[in-house]
Design an enzyme around this catalytic site. Structure first.
Site, short mmCIF file in Angstrom:
data_model
loop_
_atom_site.label_atom_id
_atom_site.label_comp_id
_atom_site.label_asym_id
_atom_site.label_seq_id
_atom_site.Cartn_x
_atom_site.Cartn_y
_atom_site.Cartn_z
N GLY A 53 20.48 14.87 68.59
CA GLY A 53 21.67 14.92 69.44
C GLY A 53 21.83 16.30 70.06
N ASP B 115 16.17 15.77 61.81
CA ASP B 115 17.53 16.05 62.29
C ASP B 115 17.53 16.91 63.56
OD1 ASP B 115 20.26 15.84 62.19
OD2 ASP B 115 20.53 17.45 60.73
N GLU C 174 25.20 6.33 56.04
CA GLU C 174 26.42 6.94 56.61
C GLU C 174 26.36 7.01 58.13
OE1 GLU C 174 24.91 8.41 53.81
OE2 GLU C 174 26.42 7.39 52.60
N ASN C 175 25.18 6.81 58.70
CA ASN C 175 25.08 6.91 60.17
C ASN C 175 25.86 5.80 60.89
OD1 ASN C 175 21.69 8.27 60.12
ND2 ASN C 175 23.63 9.34 60.38
C1 IPE Z 1 20.54 12.75 58.09
O1 IPE Z 1 20.98 13.41 59.24
C2 IPE Z 1 20.11 11.36 58.41
C3 IPE Z 1 18.90 11.21 59.22
C4 IPE Z 1 18.16 12.18 59.68
C5 IPE Z 1 18.52 9.84 59.53
P1 IPE Z 1 22.54 13.43 59.64
O2 IPE Z 1 22.64 14.16 60.91
O3 IPE Z 1 23.10 12.06 59.59
O4 IPE Z 1 23.17 14.26 58.43
P2 IPE Z 1 24.50 15.14 58.36
O5 IPE Z 1 25.62 14.25 58.83
O6 IPE Z 1 24.32 16.31 59.27
O7 IPE Z 1 24.61 15.57 56.94
C1 IPE Z 2 18.93 12.73 63.66
O1 IPE Z 2 19.49 13.48 64.70
C2 IPE Z 2 18.79 11.27 63.98
C3 IPE Z 2 19.73 10.38 63.26
C4 IPE Z 2 20.52 10.76 62.31
C5 IPE Z 2 19.74 8.99 63.66
P1 IPE Z 2 21.06 13.55 64.91
O2 IPE Z 2 21.49 12.39 65.71
O3 IPE Z 2 21.74 13.72 63.60
O4 IPE Z 2 21.21 14.87 65.78
P2 IPE Z 2 22.23 16.06 65.54
O5 IPE Z 2 22.06 16.49 64.11
O6 IPE Z 2 23.60 15.54 65.79
O7 IPE Z 2 21.82 17.12 66.52
MG MG Z 3 22.24 15.29 62.45
#
Ligand code: IPE
Ligand code: IPE
Ligand code: MG
Length: 243
Positions: free
Chosen positions: A25, A22, A69-70
């Site tokens: 972004g 995680d 959920e992504n």
């Molecule tokens: C969990 O991270 C999913 C992956 C790392 C693929 P998210 O960023 O989607 O989780 P939340 O929304 O913060 O719980």
């Molecule tokens: C994890 O990083 C990758 C996926 C869930 C695909 P994020 O995209 O959730 O990055 P943050 O948590 O928003 O910084």
């Molecule tokens: Mg995330």
């Protein structure tokens, strides 16, 4: 690194480590870039983690790549991610094959494009007999979906008279999950400072140790992976028992 390796107890290596990768972004946004840049820059962290597993002899590593959920994210981010998978999967899976690591997936991969699915099937087949560990990619994975799917399959079998209610125990249920051939998770690592599970391996991590670090995934390196393993090795696992 040498100092860290000296702290590792080779008699207490976790069998199955699972990582919630995680913070991609936020890593990009901190640099004034769009979120996709963070996803692109996460590959070295994956590489380091797989190398770390090989060096320590960890047989199973599961990476949470994309959750069920992504899909709720803005279309632009989803499109960019799918484009990234589509264009880079082959080269990265090939690299993993060259490390003699077996690749399998968990989750509903049928929701991805044909090209992505074909690459995955190709490398699952190609790496089937690799012997330096197993990499499990969680793709369009959600633990609740997995549990519902298992329940439906079991219900069908019971309704058809193949099994009766008495046959349903923990190992029977486990055999209907995506992870049916895999050991329980010993350690879950989550980067980025968030301290939650986000629908990851709910059944399999019933007795997993949890390790949270503030490091954002694109910055995660082998030394950070070793730190997590050292922390795990300091834990006293009781499984409901006493000392
Ligand atoms: C969990 O991270 C999913 C992956 C790392 C693929 P998210 O960023 O989607 O989780 P939340 O929304 O913060 O719980
Ligand atoms: C994890 O990083 C990758 C996926 C869930 C695909 P994020 O995209 O959730 O990055 P943050 O948590 O928003 O910084
Ligand atoms: Mg995330």
């Amino acid at each position: 690194m040498k100092k860290l390796l000296e702290k590792i107890d080779y008699n207490n290596i976790p069998h199955h480590v699972a990582i919630i990768m995680d913070g991609n972004g936020r890593w990009a946004e901190k640099r004034g870039k769009n979120r996709t840049f963070g996803h692109e820059k996460s590959i070295q962290s994956v590489r380091d983690t797989i190398n770390g597993c090989k060096e320590l002899g960890i047989p199973y590593i599961t990476l949470y790549v994309f959750s069920s959920e992504n899909w709720n994210r803005p279309k632009k981010e989803i499109d960019n991610l799918m484009h990234l998978f589509q264009t880079n999967l082959k080269i990265h899976l090939k690299e993993i094959h060259e490390k003699n690591v077996k690749i399998i997936t968990i989750g509903k991969i049928e929701k991805f494009s044909k090209v992505i699915q074909e690459e995955l099937f190709f490398f699952m087949k190609k790496t089937k007999y690799n012997t330096s560990g197993t990499l499990i990619l969680a793709l369009n994975y959600g633990a609740r979906e997995e549990i519902i799917r298992a329940t439906k399959n079991i219900t069908k079998k019971v309704c058809n008279g193949l099994f009766s209610e008495k046959d349903i125990d923990s190992s029977f249920f486990q055999n209907h999950l995506y992870t049916k051939d895999l050991p329980d998770v010993d350690l879950i690592i989550r980067t980025s400072g968030e301290q939650r599970i986000s629908n990851f391996l709910l059944w399999q991590s019933a007795y997993a140790e949890l390790y949270f670090t503030n490091i954002l995934w694109p910055d995660f390196r082998k030394k950070d992976f070793f730190e997590a393993i050292i922390s795990y090795q300091k834990r006293k696992r009781r499984f409901g028992n006493v000392e």
